[in-house]
Design a protein around this motif. Structure first.
Motif, PDB file in Angstrom:
ATOM      1  N   UNK A  50       0.832  -1.207   0.000  1.00 39.63           N
ATOM      2  CA  UNK A  50       0.000   0.000   0.000  1.00 39.63           C
ATOM      3  C   UNK A  50       0.866   1.256   0.000  1.00 39.63           C
ATOM      4  N   UNK A  51       1.943   1.223   0.779  1.00 40.69           N
ATOM      5  CA  UNK A  51       2.777   2.421   0.930  1.00 40.69           C
ATOM      6  C   UNK A  51       3.564   2.755  -0.332  1.00 40.69           C
ATOM      7  N   UNK A  52       3.888   1.743  -1.149  1.00 38.40           N
ATOM      8  CA  UNK A  52       4.680   1.994  -2.351  1.00 38.40           C
ATOM      9  C   UNK A  52       3.806   2.357  -3.549  1.00 38.40           C
ATOM     10  N   UNK A  53       2.496   2.100  -3.436  1.00 39.80           N
ATOM     11  CA  UNK A  53       1.592   2.291  -4.573  1.00 39.80           C
ATOM     12  C   UNK A  53       1.376   3.765  -4.880  1.00 39.80           C
ATOM     13  N   UNK A  54       1.060   4.030  -6.153  1.00 37.91           N
ATOM     14  CA  UNK A  54       0.699   5.390  -6.554  1.00 37.91           C
ATOM     15  C   UNK A  54      -0.708   5.738  -6.095  1.00 37.91           C
ATOM     16  N   UNK A  55      -1.576   4.717  -6.039  1.00 35.74           N
ATOM     17  CA  UNK A  55      -2.960   4.926  -5.623  1.00 35.74           C
ATOM     18  C   UNK A  55      -3.418   3.705  -4.828  1.00 35.74           C
ATOM     19  N   UNK A  56      -4.169   3.944  -3.753  1.00 36.30           N
ATOM     20  CA  UNK A  56      -4.721   2.875  -2.920  1.00 36.30           C
ATOM     21  C   UNK A  56      -6.228   3.074  -2.837  1.00 36.30           C
ATOM     22  N   UNK A  57      -6.978   1.987  -2.898  1.00 37.13           N
ATOM     23  CA  UNK A  57      -8.434   2.118  -2.804  1.00 37.13           C
ATOM     24  C   UNK A  57      -9.113   0.778  -2.917  1.00 37.13           C
ATOM     25  N   UNK A  58     -10.408   0.801  -3.193  1.00 37.53           N
ATOM     26  CA  UNK A  58     -11.125  -0.440  -3.421  1.00 37.53           C
ATOM     27  C   UNK A  58     -11.149  -0.754  -4.909  1.00 37.53           C
ATOM     28  N   UNK A  59     -11.625  -1.928  -5.260  1.00 38.53           N
ATOM     29  CA  UNK A  59     -11.346  -2.449  -6.600  1.00 38.53           C
ATOM     30  C   UNK A  59     -11.965  -1.636  -7.723  1.00 38.53           C
ATOM     31  N   UNK A  60     -13.237  -1.243  -7.582  1.00 32.97           N
ATOM     32  CA  UNK A  60     -13.861  -0.501  -8.669  1.00 32.97           C
ATOM     33  C   UNK A  60     -13.264   0.887  -8.806  1.00 32.97           C
ATOM     34  N   UNK A  61     -13.033   1.548  -7.677  1.00 32.93           N
ATOM     35  CA  UNK A  61     -12.420   2.883  -7.737  1.00 32.93           C
ATOM     36  C   UNK A  61     -11.069   2.814  -8.437  1.00 32.93           C
ATOM     37  N   UNK A  62     -10.278   1.787  -8.139  1.00 36.44           N
ATOM     38  CA  UNK A  62      -8.967   1.642  -8.772  1.00 36.44           C
ATOM     39  C   UNK A  62      -9.103   1.321 -10.256  1.00 36.44           C
ATOM     40  N   UNK A  63     -10.077   0.490 -10.603  1.00 37.86           N
ATOM     41  CA  UNK A  63     -10.268   0.135 -12.011  1.00 37.86           C
ATOM     42  C   UNK A  63     -10.681   1.343 -12.840  1.00 37.86           C
ATOM     43  N   UNK A  64     -11.541   2.173 -12.261  1.00 40.15           N
ATOM     44  CA  UNK A  64     -11.937   3.399 -12.966  1.00 40.15           C
ATOM     45  C   UNK A  64     -10.746   4.351 -13.078  1.00 40.15           C
ATOM     46  N   UNK A  65      -9.936   4.401 -12.022  1.00 40.28           N
ATOM     47  CA  UNK A  65      -8.742   5.236 -12.042  1.00 40.28           C
ATOM     48  C   UNK A  65      -7.765   4.760 -13.104  1.00 40.28           C
ATOM     49  N   UNK A  66      -7.669   3.426 -13.282  1.00 38.89           N
ATOM     50  CA  UNK A  66      -6.766   2.862 -14.281  1.00 38.89           C
ATOM     51  C   UNK A  66      -7.092   3.381 -15.678  1.00 38.89           C
ATOM     52  N   UNK A  67      -8.381   3.611 -15.927  1.00 38.77           N
ATOM     53  CA  UNK A  67      -8.789   4.110 -17.239  1.00 38.77           C
ATOM     54  C   UNK A  67      -8.475   5.589 -17.411  1.00 38.77           C
ATOM     55  N   UNK A  68      -8.298   6.294 -16.296  1.00 37.46           N
ATOM     56  CA  UNK A  68      -8.110   7.747 -16.363  1.00 37.46           C
ATOM     57  C   UNK A  68      -6.651   8.192 -16.350  1.00 37.46           C
ATOM     58  N   UNK A  69      -5.772   7.391 -15.714  1.00 38.07           N
ATOM     59  CA  UNK A  69      -4.380   7.823 -15.598  1.00 38.07           C
ATOM     60  C   UNK A  69      -3.704   7.804 -16.975  1.00 38.07           C
ATOM     61  N   UNK A  70      -2.691   8.652 -17.188  1.00 37.28           N
ATOM     62  CA  UNK A  70      -2.059   8.724 -18.511  1.00 37.28           C
ATOM     63  C   UNK A  70      -1.183   7.529 -18.846  1.00 37.28           C
ATOM     64  N   UNK A  71      -0.709   6.804 -17.847  1.00 38.25           N
ATOM     65  CA  UNK A  71       0.187   5.678 -18.111  1.00 38.25           C
ATOM     66  C   UNK A  71      -0.522   4.571 -18.891  1.00 38.25           C
ATOM     67  N   UNK A  72       0.224   3.909 -19.766  1.00 42.98           N
ATOM     68  CA  UNK A  72      -0.325   2.826 -20.590  1.00 42.98           C
ATOM     69  C   UNK A  72      -0.187   1.457 -19.935  1.00 42.98           C
ATOM     70  N   UNK A  73       0.522   1.394 -18.815  1.00 38.88           N
ATOM     71  CA  UNK A  73       0.692   0.116 -18.123  1.00 38.88           C
ATOM     72  C   UNK A  73       0.188   0.259 -16.687  1.00 38.88           C
ATOM     73  N   UNK A  74      -0.635  -0.690 -16.281  1.00 44.47           N
ATOM     74  CA  UNK A  74      -1.225  -0.703 -14.941  1.00 44.47           C
ATOM     75  C   UNK A  74      -0.716  -1.935 -14.208  1.00 44.47           C
ATOM     76  N   UNK A  75      -0.133  -1.742 -13.042  1.00 44.19           N
ATOM     77  CA  UNK A  75       0.254  -2.855 -12.182  1.00 44.19           C
ATOM     78  C   UNK A  75      -0.764  -2.895 -11.050  1.00 44.19           C
ATOM     79  N   UNK A  76      -1.621  -3.912 -11.088  1.00 42.65           N
ATOM     80  CA  UNK A  76      -2.729  -3.979 -10.139  1.00 42.65           C
ATOM     81  C   UNK A  76      -2.370  -4.938  -9.012  1.00 42.65           C
ATOM     82  N   UNK A  77      -2.124  -4.384  -7.835  1.00 45.94           N
ATOM     83  CA  UNK A  77      -1.820  -5.186  -6.650  1.00 45.94           C
ATOM     84  C   UNK A  77      -3.123  -5.499  -5.939  1.00 45.94           C
ATOM     85  N   UNK A  78      -3.680  -6.623  -6.302  1.00 49.70           N
ATOM     86  CA  UNK A  78      -4.960  -7.073  -5.766  1.00 49.70           C
ATOM     87  C   UNK A  78      -5.162  -8.492  -6.216  1.00 49.70           C
TER      88      UNK A  78
END
Length: 339
Positions: A50-78
């Motif tokens: 959690x401490x090293x992540x760029x964003x912490x949250x619950x699964x749907x919030x993170x998935x929606x965030x994944x679509x919004x961030x500019x990066x083309x690669x998502x590392x999903x720790x879940x």
């Protein structure tokens, strides 16, 4: 390459051999920048993750965030269904999970074939699926829901239409209790961690800490017991809060309580303590740890960024259909937290 990468060991409980340290954290950040990746971590992850992540949250919030961030690669720790959901909402992006073996007992409690058979028994029913499901299940679903908006989703449906609610029986029972819908059929699935937090433990902890507020996740086997304790006067009604993980964080930031008993996976305590450091947050069951979540170890995350593994794939046709059930939920109202 950082020498620690050579120490990674694969075993039955996941990848090990590397401990979280300042050197590890610096290398994770360097590799993420090099790959152009964003690291997302679920609230139930190990504190170091959690401490090293760029964003912490619950699964749907993170998935929606994944679509919004500019990066083309998502590392999903879940766990795996969460990474799938991110891929569904971001089909053009590369989605990695540090260990593809990180599954979910709740998502695994219903298969696509089982859902097809259930739908055949109720051909006119609306299928409402918790987001804690696989891409295949979402593709067979009419409307998804989260634990924070499940009641709102069900109430948006014609009261004369039958509903198949899946897969969590405890969340389903909570929704049925609130909506009073008799035509709500509930699948008998469960999260093994939440189901293991029982009413006896909750009652015992409440007796020891009579002034504590209760934060209870609706997936818990003790959610009904919490409401019973309030109804019988053992706990003040205003102290019992049935909340999603996102709802727990919102409540923590505004609580006036000195102590809070928390009934959910213990990884949540890390974020709660960060949100309200002056409050004493205590687990109702301190053994409520998800082994799947904890497979995302420091070694697994390092391996993921060094080797580009494990990539999550969702068939494009499946992803297209599955995204519609999520979008219908969003159109109904506030999608809330993931779980």
């Amino acid at each position: 390459m950082w020498a620690g990468a050579a120490d990674i060991v694969d075993g039955p409980g996941g990848f090990s051999g590397v401990e979280a340290s300042e050197e590890w954290a610096a290398e994770i950040k360097r590799l993420a920048r090099q790959r152009g990746a964003t690291i997302l971590a679920h609230n139930y992850q190990l504190p170091a993750i959690q401490d090293i992540a760029d964003h912490v949250g619950d699964s749907l919030a993170l998935s929606r965030l994944a679509a919004e961030v500019p990066e083309d690669e998502i590392v999903f720790c879940g766990v795996h269904f969460m990474a799938e959901t991110a891929k569904i909402l971001s089909p053009a992006k590369t989605v990695l999970i540090p260990d593809q073996r990180a599954g979910c007992s709740l998502a695994d409690s219903i298969t696509a074939d089982q859902l097809r058979e259930w739908k055949a028994d109720y051909p006119q029913a609306i299928v409402v699926s918790y987001v804690n499901t696989t891409a295949e299940i979402k593709a067979l679903t009419d409307i998804c829901c989260t634990s924070s908006n499940a009641v709102e989703v069900v109430e948006s449906i014609d009261p004369n239409r039958e509903i198949l609610f899946l897969p969590d029986q405890f969340l389903g029972a909570h929704v049925k209790r609130v909506t009073k819908r008799e035509n709500l059929h509930i699948w008998a699935g469960e999260c093994h961690v939440h189901a293991g937090i029982n009413g006896d433990e909750l009652a015992a902890k409440s007796r020891v800490h009579p002034d504590a507020e209760l934060y209870v996740h609706p997936e818990c086997g003790c959610a009904t017991s919490a409401l019973y304790l309030a109804g019988e006067g053992f706990v003040a009604e205003d102290k019992v809060k049935i909340l999603s993980t996102g709802g727990m964080l919102d409540a923590a930031r505004t609580t006036g309580a000195k102590q809070v008993l928390v009934a959910t996976e213990i990884g949540m305590l890390h974020q709660l303590r960060r949100a309200a450091p002056d409050v004493d947050f205590m687990a109702v069951n301190d053994r409520a740890s998800c082994g799947y979540m904890k497979m995302i170890t420091p070694a697994a995350l390092l391996r993921c960024l060094v080797e580009g593994k494990d990539e999550v794939h969702v068939d494009l046709d499946t992803a297209h259909v599955a995204s519609k059930s999520v979008q219908r939920m969003i159109e109904i109202g506030n999608p809330g937290g993931g779980e």
